[in-house]
Design a protein around this motif. Structure first.
Motif, PDB file in Angstrom:
ATOM      1  N   TRP A  34       0.963  -0.958  -0.157  1.00 55.56           N
ATOM      2  CA  TRP A  34       0.090  -0.095  -0.035  1.00 55.56           C
ATOM      3  C   TRP A  34       0.588   1.241  -0.082  1.00 55.56           C
ATOM      4  O   TRP A  34       1.464   1.382   0.903  1.00 55.56           O
ATOM      5  CB  TRP A  34      -1.060   0.033   1.225  1.00 55.56           C
ATOM      6  CG  TRP A  34      -2.106  -1.056   1.095  1.00 55.56           C
ATOM      7  CD1 TRP A  34      -1.930  -2.330   1.809  1.00 55.56           C
ATOM      8  CD2 TRP A  34      -3.242  -0.948   0.593  1.00 55.56           C
ATOM      9  NE1 TRP A  34      -2.982  -2.873   1.230  1.00 55.56           N
ATOM     10  CE2 TRP A  34      -4.018  -2.220   0.623  1.00 55.56           C
ATOM     11  CE3 TRP A  34      -3.870   0.025  -0.187  1.00 55.56           C
ATOM     12  CZ2 TRP A  34      -5.209  -2.467   0.250  1.00 55.56           C
ATOM     13  CZ3 TRP A  34      -5.345  -0.256  -0.674  1.00 55.56           C
ATOM     14  CH2 TRP A  34      -5.811  -1.487  -0.623  1.00 55.56           C
ATOM     15  N   ASP A  37      -1.410   7.773  -2.944  1.00 52.37           N
ATOM     16  CA  ASP A  37      -1.692   8.176  -4.274  1.00 52.37           C
ATOM     17  C   ASP A  37      -1.751   9.629  -4.120  1.00 52.37           C
ATOM     18  O   ASP A  37      -2.641   9.959  -3.836  1.00 52.37           O
ATOM     19  CB  ASP A  37      -2.787   7.579  -4.830  1.00 52.37           C
ATOM     20  CG  ASP A  37      -3.016   7.941  -6.206  1.00 52.37           C
ATOM     21  OD1 ASP A  37      -2.164   8.435  -6.960  1.00 52.37           O
ATOM     22  OD2 ASP A  37      -4.244   7.791  -6.503  1.00 52.37           O
ATOM     23  N   LEU A  46      -3.153   3.373  -2.552  1.00 56.47           N
ATOM     24  CA  LEU A  46      -3.138   2.334  -3.761  1.00 56.47           C
ATOM     25  C   LEU A  46      -2.527   0.978  -3.343  1.00 56.47           C
ATOM     26  O   LEU A  46      -1.380   1.117  -2.714  1.00 56.47           O
ATOM     27  CB  LEU A  46      -3.081   2.777  -5.020  1.00 56.47           C
ATOM     28  CG  LEU A  46      -3.793   3.945  -5.567  1.00 56.47           C
ATOM     29  CD1 LEU A  46      -3.198   4.452  -6.703  1.00 56.47           C
ATOM     30  CD2 LEU A  46      -5.150   3.817  -5.758  1.00 56.47           C
ATOM     31  N   ASP A  48      -3.334  -1.537  -6.130  1.00 56.36           N
ATOM     32  CA  ASP A  48      -4.042  -2.455  -7.040  1.00 56.36           C
ATOM     33  C   ASP A  48      -2.910  -2.822  -8.310  1.00 56.36           C
ATOM     34  O   ASP A  48      -3.360  -3.941  -8.838  1.00 56.36           O
ATOM     35  CB  ASP A  48      -4.941  -1.458  -7.850  1.00 56.36           C
ATOM     36  CG  ASP A  48      -4.246  -0.124  -8.512  1.00 56.36           C
ATOM     37  OD1 ASP A  48      -3.006  -0.107  -8.535  1.00 56.36           O
ATOM     38  OD2 ASP A  48      -4.983   0.768  -9.206  1.00 56.36           O
ATOM     39  N   GLU A  50      -2.197  -1.833 -10.729  1.00 58.88           N
ATOM     40  CA  GLU A  50      -2.055  -1.303 -12.275  1.00 58.88           C
ATOM     41  C   GLU A  50      -1.176  -0.024 -12.329  1.00 58.88           C
ATOM     42  O   GLU A  50      -0.477   0.255 -13.494  1.00 58.88           O
ATOM     43  CB  GLU A  50      -3.621  -0.712 -12.448  1.00 58.88           C
ATOM     44  CG  GLU A  50      -4.378  -2.028 -12.675  1.00 58.88           C
ATOM     45  CD  GLU A  50      -5.932  -1.725 -12.978  1.00 58.88           C
ATOM     46  OE1 GLU A  50      -6.087  -0.470 -13.333  1.00 58.88           O
ATOM     47  OE2 GLU A  50      -7.009  -2.189 -12.627  1.00 58.88           O
TER      48      GLU A  50
END
Length: 96
Positions: A34, A37, A46, A48, A50
């Motif tokens: 984590w 952002d 974030l 994720d 991506e």
């Protein structure tokens, strides 16, 4: 002094401040996945996969990376923790 036997050795000597970009490698995430952002002006963390973790955060994982969303929000968005955690706070029409 200016010659190195490997790319990694050269990067360590002369580009230690941006080692991973120089060497073309990515370190293991040792302090969680984590991260804060700060793009777009939001207050969130974030994990994720991506959006890659920024290099400067990878270089200082102790500070930037956390094992949970809660820990990330507490460290980096303590002033707006409810938004970071995705909690909607509902007020009342009462005064105090």
């Amino acid at each position: 002094y200016f010659l190195s036997n490997t790319r990694e050795e050269c990067c360590e000597k002369f580009y230690n401040w941006d080692f991973y970009t120089c060497s073309g490698t990515t370190p293991e995430l040792t302090h969680g996945e984590w991260y804060p952002d700060w793009s777009g002006g939001g207050s969130t963390c974030l994990a994720d996969g991506e959006i890659p973790v920024p290099d400067y955060m990878l270089s200082n994982q102790n500070w930037y990376l956390s094992t949970t969303l809660e820990k990330c929000c507490e460290r980096h968005f303590y002033w707006d923790i409810n938004e970071c955690l995705g909690i909607t706070v509902v007020g009342t029409d009462k005064w105090y």
